[in-house]
Design a protein around this motif. Structure first.
Motif, mmCIF file in Angstrom:
data_model
loop_
_atom_site.group_PDB
_atom_site.id
_atom_site.type_symbol
_atom_site.label_atom_id
_atom_site.label_comp_id
_atom_site.label_asym_id
_atom_site.label_seq_id
_atom_site.Cartn_x
_atom_site.Cartn_y
_atom_site.Cartn_z
ATOM 1 N N MET A 293 41.714 48.664 38.166
ATOM 2 C CA MET A 293 43.037 49.190 38.347
ATOM 3 C C MET A 293 42.989 50.165 39.505
ATOM 4 S SD MET A 293 44.105 49.584 34.455
ATOM 5 C CE MET A 293 45.760 49.394 34.919
ATOM 6 N N SER A 294 44.013 50.091 40.282
ATOM 7 C CA SER A 294 43.924 50.890 41.486
ATOM 8 C C SER A 294 44.725 52.178 41.436
ATOM 9 C CB SER A 294 44.376 50.064 42.686
ATOM 10 O OG SER A 294 45.720 49.704 42.502
ATOM 11 N N ALA A 295 45.634 52.328 40.527
ATOM 12 C CA ALA A 295 46.440 53.539 40.529
ATOM 13 C C ALA A 295 45.614 54.789 40.278
ATOM 14 C CB ALA A 295 47.570 53.420 39.517
ATOM 15 N N PRO A 296 44.847 54.848 39.191
ATOM 16 C CA PRO A 296 44.026 56.037 39.010
ATOM 17 C C PRO A 296 42.661 55.852 39.662
ATOM 18 C CG PRO A 296 44.048 54.768 37.016
ATOM 19 C CD PRO A 296 44.885 54.034 38.015
ATOM 20 N N ASN A 297 42.571 56.150 40.928
ATOM 21 C CA ASN A 297 41.325 55.934 41.665
ATOM 22 C C ASN A 297 40.900 57.224 42.332
ATOM 23 O OD1 ASN A 297 39.187 54.943 43.053
ATOM 24 N ND2 ASN A 297 40.386 53.733 44.481
ATOM 25 N N PRO A 298 40.300 58.163 41.580
ATOM 26 C CA PRO A 298 39.901 59.437 42.165
ATOM 27 C C PRO A 298 38.917 59.332 43.321
ATOM 28 C CG PRO A 298 39.766 59.520 39.787
ATOM 29 C CD PRO A 298 40.051 58.100 40.159
ATOM 30 N N PRO A 299 37.957 58.380 43.318
ATOM 31 C CA PRO A 299 37.037 58.343 44.448
ATOM 32 C C PRO A 299 37.667 57.844 45.748
ATOM 33 C CG PRO A 299 36.136 57.144 42.560
ATOM 34 C CD PRO A 299 37.542 57.477 42.243
ATOM 35 N N VAL B 6 53.603 51.509 36.844
ATOM 36 C CA VAL B 6 53.500 50.054 36.821
ATOM 37 C C VAL B 6 53.196 49.567 38.225
ATOM 38 C CG1 VAL B 6 54.694 47.885 36.327
ATOM 39 C CG2 VAL B 6 55.130 49.892 34.918
ATOM 40 N N GLU B 7 52.189 48.711 38.326
ATOM 41 C CA GLU B 7 51.806 48.130 39.616
ATOM 42 C C GLU B 7 51.892 46.615 39.485
ATOM 43 O OE1 GLU B 7 47.747 47.564 42.182
ATOM 44 O OE2 GLU B 7 48.052 49.465 41.164
ATOM 45 N N PHE B 8 52.507 45.975 40.471
ATOM 46 C CA PHE B 8 52.616 44.523 40.483
ATOM 47 C C PHE B 8 51.645 43.958 41.503
ATOM 48 C CE2 PHE B 8 56.682 45.697 38.687
ATOM 49 C CZ PHE B 8 56.862 44.742 37.700
ATOM 50 N N ARG B 9 50.910 42.943 41.098
ATOM 51 C CA ARG B 9 50.040 42.199 42.006
ATOM 52 C C ARG B 9 50.459 40.743 41.920
ATOM 53 N NH1 ARG B 9 44.206 44.928 40.585
ATOM 54 N NH2 ARG B 9 44.788 47.021 41.203
ATOM 55 N N PHE B 10 50.749 40.172 43.056
ATOM 56 C CA PHE B 10 51.245 38.802 43.067
ATOM 57 C C PHE B 10 50.121 37.836 43.403
ATOM 58 C CE2 PHE B 10 54.958 41.407 43.674
ATOM 59 C CZ PHE B 10 55.836 40.845 42.780
ATOM 60 N N THR B 11 50.094 36.729 42.656
ATOM 61 C CA THR B 11 49.074 35.710 42.885
ATOM 62 C C THR B 11 49.414 34.932 44.138
ATOM 63 O OG1 THR B 11 50.252 34.128 41.495
ATOM 64 C CG2 THR B 11 48.572 35.485 40.423
ATOM 65 N N GLY B 12 48.403 34.349 44.753
ATOM 66 C CA GLY B 12 48.608 33.617 45.999
ATOM 67 C C GLY B 12 49.214 32.250 45.802
ATOM 68 N N THR B 13 49.136 31.699 44.610
ATOM 69 C CA THR B 13 49.679 30.369 44.372
ATOM 70 C C THR B 13 50.757 30.452 43.323
ATOM 71 O OG1 THR B 13 48.048 29.938 42.664
ATOM 72 C CG2 THR B 13 47.475 29.265 44.901
ATOM 73 N N THR B 14 51.664 29.525 43.397
ATOM 74 C CA THR B 14 52.704 29.438 42.371
ATOM 75 C C THR B 14 52.503 28.148 41.606
ATOM 76 O OG1 THR B 14 54.204 28.357 43.926
ATOM 77 C CG2 THR B 14 54.401 30.750 43.690
ATOM 78 N N ILE C 191 50.393 44.456 36.472
ATOM 79 C CA ILE C 191 50.929 43.149 36.101
ATOM 80 C C ILE C 191 50.625 42.162 37.212
ATOM 81 C CG2 ILE C 191 53.023 41.849 35.575
ATOM 82 C CD1 ILE C 191 54.183 44.463 34.413
ATOM 83 N N HIS C 192 49.925 41.094 36.878
ATOM 84 C CA HIS C 192 49.627 40.023 37.825
ATOM 85 C C HIS C 192 50.694 38.959 37.631
ATOM 86 C CE1 HIS C 192 45.610 41.698 38.605
ATOM 87 N NE2 HIS C 192 45.658 42.049 37.332
ATOM 88 N N ALA C 193 51.532 38.785 38.633
ATOM 89 C CA ALA C 193 52.666 37.872 38.509
ATOM 90 C C ALA C 193 52.626 36.810 39.599
ATOM 91 C CB ALA C 193 53.975 38.666 38.612
#
Length: 190
Positions: free
Chosen positions: A1-7, A177-185, A141-143
């Motif tokens: 998850m990229s939102a809480p990324n302290p480093p 909330v973070e949305f990540r979209f897949t490369g294929t549909t 969310i991977h959509a």
């Protein structure tokens, strides 16, 4: 998850500083090589004399090398831990009568499973951090490409999040909330 990324900020800062130092060192080497700036004598030796350095210098070099190595290992370890650790909440009013523990990963499992049933959602990950008094939720969310983030977010805030807050007995639950979209549909035939 990229939102809480302290480093993340530290990594960018250290890499920028290292890049500047290497660019400056390279510039000085080029300037010395071509004779533009005489910082050191190009024909001179790297170290004066051929004798062995004093023993204390070897100890200092060893200590600095070990310290740099440990810092590098710590940096590598920080890269592996990208999401916050799961916690165990203790939910008891009277410890003498018993103890109830709830792992935060267990608490968000049904929540993510429900999100994965939404149309055009391939997968969902959620991390519940903090204590019951200052909890926070991060959702990825991977959509699919055709998914509507507005519709998913609306359904999330009107159906799924209220159920999670009710299940955890929380009045408020700050959520990112973070949305990540897949490369294929994918197309479904009905």
């Amino acid at each position: 998850m990229s939102a809480p990324n302290p480093p993340g900020r530290l990594n960018r800062g250290l890499l920028a500083l290292l890049g500047l130092l290497l660019a400056a060192a390279g510039g000085l080497i080029l300037a010395t090589h071509f004779g533009w700036r005489a910082v050191v004598d190009p024909a001179g030796t790297v170290v004066p004399g051929t004798g062995r350095p004093p023993t204390w210098a070897l100890y200092v070099i060893t200590a600095v090398a070990v310290l740099v190595g440990l810092l590098c290992l710590r940096w590598l370890a920080a890269q592996l831990v990208r999401k916050p650790r799961s916690r165990v909440w203790r939910l008891e009013n009277d410890p003498a009568r018993g103890r109830t523990e709830l792992a935060t990963t267990t608490a968000v499992e049904p929540f993510t499973e429900e999100i994965e049933t939404y149309p055009d959602v391939a997968a969902a990950d959620a991390v519940l951090t903090g204590t019951p008094h200052d909890a926070a939720l991060t959702v990825v969310i991977h959509a699919e490409q055709r998914a509507s983030p507005t519709e998913i977010r609306q359904r999330l805030s009107t159906e799924t999040l209220p159920r999670l807050r009710q299940a955890l007995d929380l009045q408020e639950l700050p959520t990112a909330v973070e949305f990540r979209f897949t490369g294929t549909t994918t197309t479904t035939v009905r």
